[in-house]
Design a protein around this motif. Structure first.
Motif, PDB file in Angstrom:
ATOM      1  N   LEU A 360       0.817  -1.215   0.000  1.00 21.24           N
ATOM      2  CA  LEU A 360       0.000   0.000   0.000  1.00 21.24           C
ATOM      3  C   LEU A 360       0.851   1.265   0.000  1.00 21.24           C
ATOM      4  O   LEU A 360       0.344   2.364  -0.253  1.00 21.24           O
ATOM      5  CB  LEU A 360      -0.941   0.000   1.216  1.00 21.24           C
ATOM      6  N   PHE A 361       2.150   1.144   0.306  1.00 23.17           N
ATOM      7  CA  PHE A 361       3.035   2.305   0.272  1.00 23.17           C
ATOM      8  C   PHE A 361       3.593   2.552  -1.132  1.00 23.17           C
ATOM      9  O   PHE A 361       4.220   3.585  -1.367  1.00 23.17           O
ATOM     10  CB  PHE A 361       4.212   2.102   1.234  1.00 23.17           C
ATOM     11  N   ASP A 362       3.404   1.611  -2.035  1.00 26.42           N
ATOM     12  CA  ASP A 362       3.971   1.709  -3.382  1.00 26.42           C
ATOM     13  C   ASP A 362       3.011   2.474  -4.290  1.00 26.42           C
ATOM     14  O   ASP A 362       1.940   1.982  -4.648  1.00 26.42           O
ATOM     15  CB  ASP A 362       4.221   0.301  -3.924  1.00 26.42           C
ATOM     16  N   ALA A 363       3.405   3.692  -4.672  1.00 24.95           N
ATOM     17  CA  ALA A 363       2.529   4.526  -5.498  1.00 24.95           C
ATOM     18  C   ALA A 363       2.242   3.887  -6.856  1.00 24.95           C
ATOM     19  O   ALA A 363       1.199   4.138  -7.465  1.00 24.95           O
ATOM     20  CB  ALA A 363       3.163   5.903  -5.697  1.00 24.95           C
ATOM     21  N   SER A 364       3.171   3.058  -7.337  1.00 25.90           N
ATOM     22  CA  SER A 364       2.959   2.415  -8.634  1.00 25.90           C
ATOM     23  C   SER A 364       1.870   1.354  -8.572  1.00 25.90           C
ATOM     24  O   SER A 364       1.397   0.893  -9.619  1.00 25.90           O
ATOM     25  CB  SER A 364       4.259   1.783  -9.135  1.00 25.90           C
ATOM     26  N   LEU A 365       1.459   0.968  -7.356  1.00 24.04           N
ATOM     27  CA  LEU A 365       0.407  -0.037  -7.189  1.00 24.04           C
ATOM     28  C   LEU A 365      -0.889   0.597  -6.711  1.00 24.04           C
ATOM     29  O   LEU A 365      -1.708  -0.038  -6.045  1.00 24.04           O
ATOM     30  CB  LEU A 365       0.863  -1.109  -6.188  1.00 24.04           C
ATOM     31  N   GLY A 367      -4.427   1.608  -6.035  1.00 15.10           N
ATOM     32  CA  GLY A 367      -5.671   0.894  -6.270  1.00 15.10           C
ATOM     33  C   GLY A 367      -5.603  -0.590  -5.986  1.00 15.10           C
ATOM     34  O   GLY A 367      -6.612  -1.297  -6.114  1.00 15.10           O
ATOM     35  N   ILE A 368      -4.442  -1.067  -5.557  1.00 22.05           N
ATOM     36  CA  ILE A 368      -4.296  -2.504  -5.324  1.00 22.05           C
ATOM     37  C   ILE A 368      -5.164  -3.001  -4.183  1.00 22.05           C
ATOM     38  O   ILE A 368      -5.484  -4.185  -4.077  1.00 22.05           O
ATOM     39  CB  ILE A 368      -2.811  -2.861  -5.053  1.00 22.05           C
ATOM     40  N   GLU A 369      -5.616  -2.069  -3.314  1.00 18.61           N
ATOM     41  CA  GLU A 369      -6.474  -2.468  -2.196  1.00 18.61           C
ATOM     42  C   GLU A 369      -7.884  -2.845  -2.651  1.00 18.61           C
ATOM     43  O   GLU A 369      -8.619  -3.520  -1.923  1.00 18.61           O
ATOM     44  CB  GLU A 369      -6.544  -1.334  -1.168  1.00 18.61           C
ATOM     45  N   ASP A 370      -8.252  -2.427  -3.854  1.00 20.62           N
ATOM     46  CA  ASP A 370      -9.585  -2.711  -4.393  1.00 20.62           C
ATOM     47  C   ASP A 370      -9.656  -4.182  -4.803  1.00 20.62           C
ATOM     48  O   ASP A 370      -8.838  -4.680  -5.584  1.00 20.62           O
ATOM     49  CB  ASP A 370      -9.830  -1.806  -5.607  1.00 20.62           C
ATOM     50  N   SER A 371     -10.672  -4.890  -4.310  1.00 15.50           N
ATOM     51  CA  SER A 371     -10.803  -6.318  -4.613  1.00 15.50           C
ATOM     52  C   SER A 371     -11.013  -6.573  -6.098  1.00 15.50           C
ATOM     53  O   SER A 371     -10.800  -7.685  -6.574  1.00 15.50           O
ATOM     54  CB  SER A 371     -11.963  -6.923  -3.814  1.00 15.50           C
ATOM     55  N   GLY A 372     -11.436  -5.549  -6.850  1.00 13.66           N
ATOM     56  CA  GLY A 372     -11.611  -5.701  -8.276  1.00 13.66           C
ATOM     57  C   GLY A 372     -10.361  -5.409  -9.075  1.00 13.66           C
ATOM     58  O   GLY A 372     -10.336  -5.590 -10.290  1.00 13.66           O
ATOM     59  N   ASN A 373      -9.312  -4.976  -8.413  1.00 13.00           N
ATOM     60  CA  ASN A 373      -8.057  -4.663  -9.081  1.00 13.00           C
ATOM     61  C   ASN A 373      -7.434  -5.938  -9.654  1.00 13.00           C
ATOM     62  O   ASN A 373      -7.427  -6.991  -9.010  1.00 13.00           O
ATOM     63  CB  ASN A 373      -7.100  -4.004  -8.082  1.00 13.00           C
ATOM     64  N   ILE A 375      -4.307  -6.813 -10.226  1.00  8.52           N
ATOM     65  CA  ILE A 375      -3.174  -7.338  -9.452  1.00  8.52           C
ATOM     66  C   ILE A 375      -3.673  -7.956  -8.153  1.00  8.52           C
ATOM     67  O   ILE A 375      -3.203  -9.017  -7.728  1.00  8.52           O
ATOM     68  CB  ILE A 375      -2.150  -6.220  -9.165  1.00  8.52           C
ATOM     69  N   ASN A 376      -4.627  -7.292  -7.510  1.00  7.35           N
ATOM     70  CA  ASN A 376      -5.215  -7.813  -6.280  1.00  7.35           C
ATOM     71  C   ASN A 376      -5.763  -9.220  -6.507  1.00  7.35           C
ATOM     72  O   ASN A 376      -5.506 -10.136  -5.713  1.00  7.35           O
ATOM     73  CB  ASN A 376      -6.327  -6.867  -5.803  1.00  7.35           C
ATOM     74  N   GLN A 377      -6.485  -9.404  -7.591  1.00  7.20           N
ATOM     75  CA  GLN A 377      -7.095 -10.703  -7.870  1.00  7.20           C
ATOM     76  C   GLN A 377      -6.048 -11.750  -8.227  1.00  7.20           C
ATOM     77  O   GLN A 377      -6.126 -12.901  -7.793  1.00  7.20           O
ATOM     78  CB  GLN A 377      -8.112 -10.563  -9.002  1.00  7.20           C
ATOM     79  N   SER A 378      -5.037 -11.344  -9.008  1.00 11.64           N
ATOM     80  CA  SER A 378      -4.029 -12.314  -9.435  1.00 11.64           C
ATOM     81  C   SER A 378      -3.183 -12.798  -8.269  1.00 11.64           C
ATOM     82  O   SER A 378      -2.719 -13.945  -8.256  1.00 11.64           O
ATOM     83  CB  SER A 378      -3.134 -11.706 -10.515  1.00 11.64           C
TER      84      SER A 378
END
Length: 408
Positions: A360-365, A367-373, A375-378
């Motif tokens: 969550l500290f990585d600006a390049s990621l 939206g990764i907290e969103d379950s629909g993201n 990367i999140n799903q993968s």
């Protein structure tokens, strides 16, 4: 010397090693302006186990640094003959070899007892001497293999290799303090010495190899915090809790502004717009972890909020051991010492199931907290959205929902 670094010292008590620096300066002696002789005494639990001699050659304070160092004889004289011309100026070859050195530190005499006669230990000693006696404008000169006349100089030659020294000639190797490589090498040496002192075996030299040779990953005992580690970690968590409760009182429901919050500002940006109730629950995460440590001597985060709290707690505990030695000493007074004390990197590895929350500290990621993201799903991530931070990982082991808060 063919000893594998760390092998000879495996049975020695490295945690008790200390260095005493001795230098006498004659106030009105003109010869003392250009050259300083330092004697570094190596002790273990107060008992002398060796010594090292270092000569600081200060170019701009010398009338003729070559003549002055030649007068010291032995290895400093050899260094002077290769690095300085007859007029006392650095040679063209030397100035081409380094970035911007204006002074030299010559380390050429070492005596050490057999239990500590190990290239890794000597490299750690040399790194500490460099930290104490030089800055980025120094070149540190050590014997190369062809200049080794005794076991001590052979150890210094191997230590130089571990510290990224470069061969200047068949007889000299030089560490250029202006470069990053020597400091990176010194950090690796310190890390391996810490591993050797705590676990009885050094970590692998390759910095990309995360295997810890001293631990059985399936052993139950390996996951226990030492009493002193637990005590300092608890102090760190309690300190962060107090600061966060102060943040809650000061900020309330307001969005977090730039630079605001002693602890709230340390959290990932996705938390900056949470309300006061969310922030109170976050503060309680620190309290719950500290209470668990007090009761059981160990800790296991039970939700994302507690994972973040524990990460911050370990970072603060590491800072306390570096910056607040008196506070740490008072905290652990009466508790038995253990070679595994204050191994905060080990804590970061063992006390978590994963480090997903740190993404969550990585600006390049974003939206990764969103379950629909995607990367999140993968990656199969869960409970990273701020609203889910306090959902228990294992409902059957959840904390008492009626435990309340430390502050109303």
């Amino acid at each position: 010397m063919s000893t594998r670094p760390g092998q000879a010292a495996a049975g020695a008590d490295l945690a008790q090693l200390a260095l005493d620096f001795h230098h006498t300066h004659q106030l009105l002696d003109p010869a003392a302006q250009g050259v300083q002789n330092w004697e570094v005494r190596i002790t273990s639990a107060g008992t002398p186990v060796g010594s090292l001699s270092a000569v600081r050659g200060l170019y701009w304070k010398s009338d003729n640094l070559r003549e002055r160092m030649v007068d010291e004889q032995s290895f400093p004289a050899l260094v002077a003959a290769q690095l300085l011309d007859e007029a006392g100026r650095f040679t063209y070859e030397f100035e081409e070899f380094i970035e911007s050195a204006s002074s030299v530190l010559v380390i050429g005499r070492l005596q050490v007892e057999e239990a500590f006669a190990d290239p890794l230990v000597v490299a750690g000693v040399v790194a500490a001497v460099i930290d104490r006696l030089t800055d980025s404008y120094f070149a540190v000169v050590l014997p190369a293999k062809n200049a080794c006349t005794d076991a001590g100089s052979a150890l210094l030659a191997e230590a130089g290799t571990l510290l990224s020294a470069q061969e200047f000639s068949d007889e000299l190797q030089i560490i250029d303090n202006a470069l990053a490589a020597p400091e990176e090498a010194a950090q690796r040496v310190r890390s391996r010495l810490h591993s050797l002192a705590r676990h009885g075996g050094p970590a692998a030299w390759d910095e990309d190899d995360e295997e810890d040779e001293g631990w059985d990953e399936d052993g139950e005992e390996d996951e226990e915090l030492t009493a002193r580690t637990a005590a300092v970690l608890r102090v760190a968590l309690e300190e962060l809790s107090e600061h966060l409760w102060q943040d809650v009182a000061a900020v309330g429901d307001a969005p977090l502004g730039r630079g605001e919050g002693r602890v709230l500002g340390l959290l990932p940006p996705i938390t900056f717009h949470q309300d006061q109730q969310w922030r109170r629950q976050m503060a309680r995460c620190f309290d719950d972890l500290a209470a668990e440590l007090a009761e059981t001597g160990t800790v296991r985060p039970g939700c994302t909020g507690e994972e973040m709290a524990l990460h911050l707690g370990i970072d603060r505990a590491k800072a306390l051991t570096r910056n607040r030695p008196r506070l740490v000493a008072e905290t652990v007074e009466g508790l038995g010492a253990d070679r595994r004390d204050f191994d905060w990197d080990w804590c970061s590895t063992v006390l978590f199931e994963d480090h997903d929350v740190l993404m969550l500290f990585d600006a390049s990621l974003d939206g990764i907290e969103d379950s629909g993201n995607e990367i999140n799903q993968s990656l199969g991530l869960a409970n990273l959205a701020a609203a889910d931070w306090f959902v228990p990982f294992r409902p059957g082991q959840a904390r008492d929902p009626d435990r309340g808060f430390r502050h109303s």
